[in-house]
Design a protein around this motif. Structure first.
Motif, PDB file in Angstrom:
ATOM      1  N   VAL A   1      15.931 -12.294  21.989  1.00 29.49           N
ATOM      2  CA  VAL A   1      15.290 -11.134  21.360  1.00 29.49           C
ATOM      3  C   VAL A   1      16.340 -10.051  21.145  1.00 29.49           C
ATOM      4  N   GLN A   2      16.325  -9.470  19.940  1.00 27.37           N
ATOM      5  CA  GLN A   2      17.291  -8.431  19.606  1.00 27.37           C
ATOM      6  C   GLN A   2      16.582  -7.150  19.171  1.00 27.37           C
ATOM      7  N   ALA A   3      17.133  -6.034  19.604  1.00 26.49           N
ATOM      8  CA  ALA A   3      16.732  -4.723  19.082  1.00 26.49           C
ATOM      9  C   ALA A   3      17.943  -4.152  18.384  1.00 26.49           C
ATOM     10  N   LYS A   4      17.786  -3.768  17.132  1.00 29.45           N
ATOM     11  CA  LYS A   4      18.932  -3.318  16.334  1.00 29.45           C
ATOM     12  C   LYS A   4      18.563  -2.101  15.501  1.00 29.45           C
ATOM     13  N   VAL A   5      19.567  -1.261  15.282  1.00 28.78           N
ATOM     14  CA  VAL A   5      19.434  -0.098  14.419  1.00 28.78           C
ATOM     15  C   VAL A   5      20.312  -0.331  13.194  1.00 28.78           C
ATOM     16  N   PHE A   6      19.686  -0.181  12.020  1.00 29.91           N
ATOM     17  CA  PHE A   6      20.424  -0.347  10.762  1.00 29.91           C
ATOM     18  C   PHE A   6      20.380   0.944   9.951  1.00 29.91           C
ATOM     19  N   MET A   7      21.493   1.237   9.298  1.00 31.92           N
ATOM     20  CA  MET A   7      21.571   2.357   8.367  1.00 31.92           C
ATOM     21  C   MET A   7      22.312   1.894   7.123  1.00 31.92           C
TER      22      MET A   7
ATOM     23  N   ALA B   1      19.494   8.726   4.276  1.00 30.62           N
ATOM     24  CA  ALA B   1      20.124   8.851   5.593  1.00 30.62           C
ATOM     25  C   ALA B   1      19.243   8.315   6.713  1.00 30.62           C
ATOM     26  N   GLY B   2      18.158   7.629   6.338  1.00 35.25           N
ATOM     27  CA  GLY B   2      17.220   7.141   7.330  1.00 35.25           C
ATOM     28  C   GLY B   2      17.718   5.916   8.067  1.00 35.25           C
ATOM     29  N   ASN B   3      17.008   5.538   9.130  1.00 36.46           N
ATOM     30  CA  ASN B   3      17.392   4.354   9.879  1.00 36.46           C
ATOM     31  C   ASN B   3      16.238   3.364   9.964  1.00 36.46           C
ATOM     32  N   TRP B   4      16.606   2.111  10.023  1.00 35.27           N
ATOM     33  CA  TRP B   4      15.658   1.003  10.125  1.00 35.27           C
ATOM     34  C   TRP B   4      15.770   0.459  11.531  1.00 35.27           C
ATOM     35  N   LEU B   5      14.680   0.544  12.285  1.00 36.52           N
ATOM     36  CA  LEU B   5      14.656   0.083  13.663  1.00 36.52           C
ATOM     37  C   LEU B   5      13.994  -1.291  13.711  1.00 36.52           C
TER      38      LEU B   5
ATOM     39  N   THR C   1       0.813  -1.216   0.000  1.00 36.54           N
ATOM     40  CA  THR C   1       0.000   0.000   0.000  1.00 36.54           C
ATOM     41  C   THR C   1       0.847   1.267   0.000  1.00 36.54           C
ATOM     42  N   LEU C   2       2.162   1.129   0.182  1.00 35.35           N
ATOM     43  CA  LEU C   2       3.034   2.303   0.177  1.00 35.35           C
ATOM     44  C   LEU C   2       3.139   2.856  -1.237  1.00 35.35           C
ATOM     45  N   GLN C   3       3.063   4.165  -1.355  1.00 41.11           N
ATOM     46  CA  GLN C   3       3.136   4.821  -2.653  1.00 41.11           C
ATOM     47  C   GLN C   3       4.581   5.219  -2.974  1.00 41.11           C
ATOM     48  N   PRO C   4       4.941   5.257  -4.256  1.00 43.15           N
ATOM     49  CA  PRO C   4       6.328   5.571  -4.638  1.00 43.15           C
ATOM     50  C   PRO C   4       6.842   6.887  -4.075  1.00 43.15           C
ATOM     51  N   HIS C   5       5.940   7.868  -3.902  1.00 40.57           N
ATOM     52  CA  HIS C   5       6.386   9.178  -3.420  1.00 40.57           C
ATOM     53  C   HIS C   5       6.554   9.223  -1.905  1.00 40.57           C
ATOM     54  N   GLU C   6       6.088   8.200  -1.179  1.00 39.59           N
ATOM     55  CA  GLU C   6       6.150   8.215   0.273  1.00 39.59           C
ATOM     56  C   GLU C   6       7.550   7.818   0.741  1.00 39.59           C
ATOM     57  N   GLN C   7       8.170   8.706   1.484  1.00 39.17           N
ATOM     58  CA  GLN C   7       9.510   8.486   2.007  1.00 39.17           C
ATOM     59  C   GLN C   7       9.509   8.733   3.513  1.00 39.17           C
ATOM     60  N   PHE C   8      10.313   7.940   4.223  1.00 36.72           N
ATOM     61  CA  PHE C   8      10.321   7.997   5.674  1.00 36.72           C
ATOM     62  C   PHE C   8      11.744   8.101   6.199  1.00 36.72           C
ATOM     63  N   ASP C   9      11.883   8.862   7.281  1.00 34.68           N
ATOM     64  CA  ASP C   9      13.188   8.996   7.936  1.00 34.68           C
ATOM     65  C   ASP C   9      13.498   7.783   8.801  1.00 34.68           C
ATOM     66  N   THR C  10      12.441   7.116   9.253  1.00 33.45           N
ATOM     67  CA  THR C  10      12.587   5.935  10.107  1.00 33.45           C
ATOM     68  C   THR C  10      11.544   4.892   9.719  1.00 33.45           C
ATOM     69  N   VAL C  11      11.991   3.662   9.583  1.00 35.78           N
ATOM     70  CA  VAL C  11      11.094   2.527   9.375  1.00 35.78           C
ATOM     71  C   VAL C  11      11.230   1.615  10.587  1.00 35.78           C
ATOM     72  N   ILE C  12      10.103   1.225  11.175  1.00 38.78           N
ATOM     73  CA  ILE C  12      10.116   0.336  12.336  1.00 38.78           C
ATOM     74  C   ILE C  12       9.382  -0.954  11.992  1.00 38.78           C
ATOM     75  N   THR C  13      10.050  -2.076  12.203  1.00 35.62           N
ATOM     76  CA  THR C  13       9.431  -3.388  11.990  1.00 35.62           C
ATOM     77  C   THR C  13       9.459  -4.156  13.318  1.00 35.62           C
ATOM     78  N   PRO C  14       8.427  -3.996  14.140  1.00 31.88           N
ATOM     79  CA  PRO C  14       8.407  -4.640  15.458  1.00 31.88           C
ATOM     80  C   PRO C  14       7.865  -6.065  15.390  1.00 31.88           C
ATOM     81  N   PHE C  15       8.747  -7.047  15.468  1.00 32.64           N
ATOM     82  CA  PHE C  15       8.364  -8.449  15.474  1.00 32.64           C
ATOM     83  C   PHE C  15       7.480  -8.786  14.271  1.00 32.64           C
ATOM     84  N   LEU C  16       7.948  -8.346  13.122  1.00 35.79           N
ATOM     85  CA  LEU C  16       7.242  -8.564  11.860  1.00 35.79           C
ATOM     86  C   LEU C  16       7.991  -9.498  10.924  1.00 35.79           C
ATOM     87  N   LEU C  17       9.292  -9.307  10.804  1.00 39.52           N
ATOM     88  CA  LEU C  17      10.049  -9.977   9.747  1.00 39.52           C
ATOM     89  C   LEU C  17      10.165 -11.478   9.956  1.00 39.52           C
TER      90      LEU C  17
END
Length: 217
Positions: A209-215, A143-147, A105-121
């Protein structure tokens, strides 16, 4: 009928939080709380697979000015998140948009500084996971981060109790939510192939359980 792990959690929405608390105590919540300081002030945030809204409430309680898109494929989870949001009485400066669906459902023009995937992947088979992560990478600013917060055993060899708990989780959620996957993904390989590097991390629940920040590298 084909299985749809994206929306299957609609059936467990009424009791998912209580079940997670019963098994893991506050470990899953602590993993998500660890990530909050890495969200920039006045940023656009995508929360995908956030469930019943506990994380959304924590984002608002940070006091930061955030533009949040909250996406979940399970109607029951999304409705609970909406009700939780309505119940927040503390004044805040966050703008929240709810969207039923997946990353599609994400549109091509939608951009985010942070993406969070809490117990999804952990829900997806490798090919489907690759497609999901590619879509989220495209939606993340350079320059965004993936939490990331998820089940990711770090002790090798993996302790027997962690193997048993993993098997139990997948067996249960296959039965009640039609989750197709039966083992935890190789998260590190997927992030590496997409050009990400880990910049911060913290372990919980005895390393299960791990919490990680990716860039991006």
């Amino acid at each position: 009928m084909p299985k749809h792990p994206d929306s299957g959690f609609d059936r467990v929405a009424p009791f998912y939080d209580k079940l997670a608390k019963l098994i893991y105590g506050d470990a899953l919540q602590k993993a998500q709380l660890f990530l909050l300081p890495f969200i920039p002030e006045r940023s656009k945030v995508l929360v995908i697979g956030g469930g019943s809204g506990w994380l959304l409430e924590q984002l608002i309680l940070t006091g930061k000015q955030l533009d949040i898109l909250y996406v979940d494929a399970a109607p029951g989870m999304l409705e609970r998140a909406k009700q939780r949001y309505k119940g927040i009485t503390q004044p805040h400066s966050c703008q929240v948009t709810f969207r039923l669906g997946t990353e599609a459902t994400l549109q091509p023009h939608e951009q985010f500084d942070t993406v969070i995937t809490p117990f999804l992947l952990d829900l997806f088979l490798p090919q489907r996971l690759q497609q999901l992560m590619q879509k989220l990478t495209a939606a993340l600013t350079p320059a965004g981060n993936w939490l990331f917060a998820d089940f990711w055993p770090i002790k090798q060899p993996t302790p027997y109790w962690q193997k048993f708990l993993t098997w139990s989780m997948y067996t249960f959620f296959d039965a009640v939510s039609s989750v197709e996957s039966s083992k935890l993904p190789d998260y590190g390989r997927h992030f590496q192939e997409l050009g990400f590097k880990e910049t911060s991390s913290q372990s919980f629940y005895n390393g299960f359980v791990q919490a990680k920040v990716f860039m991006r590298k």
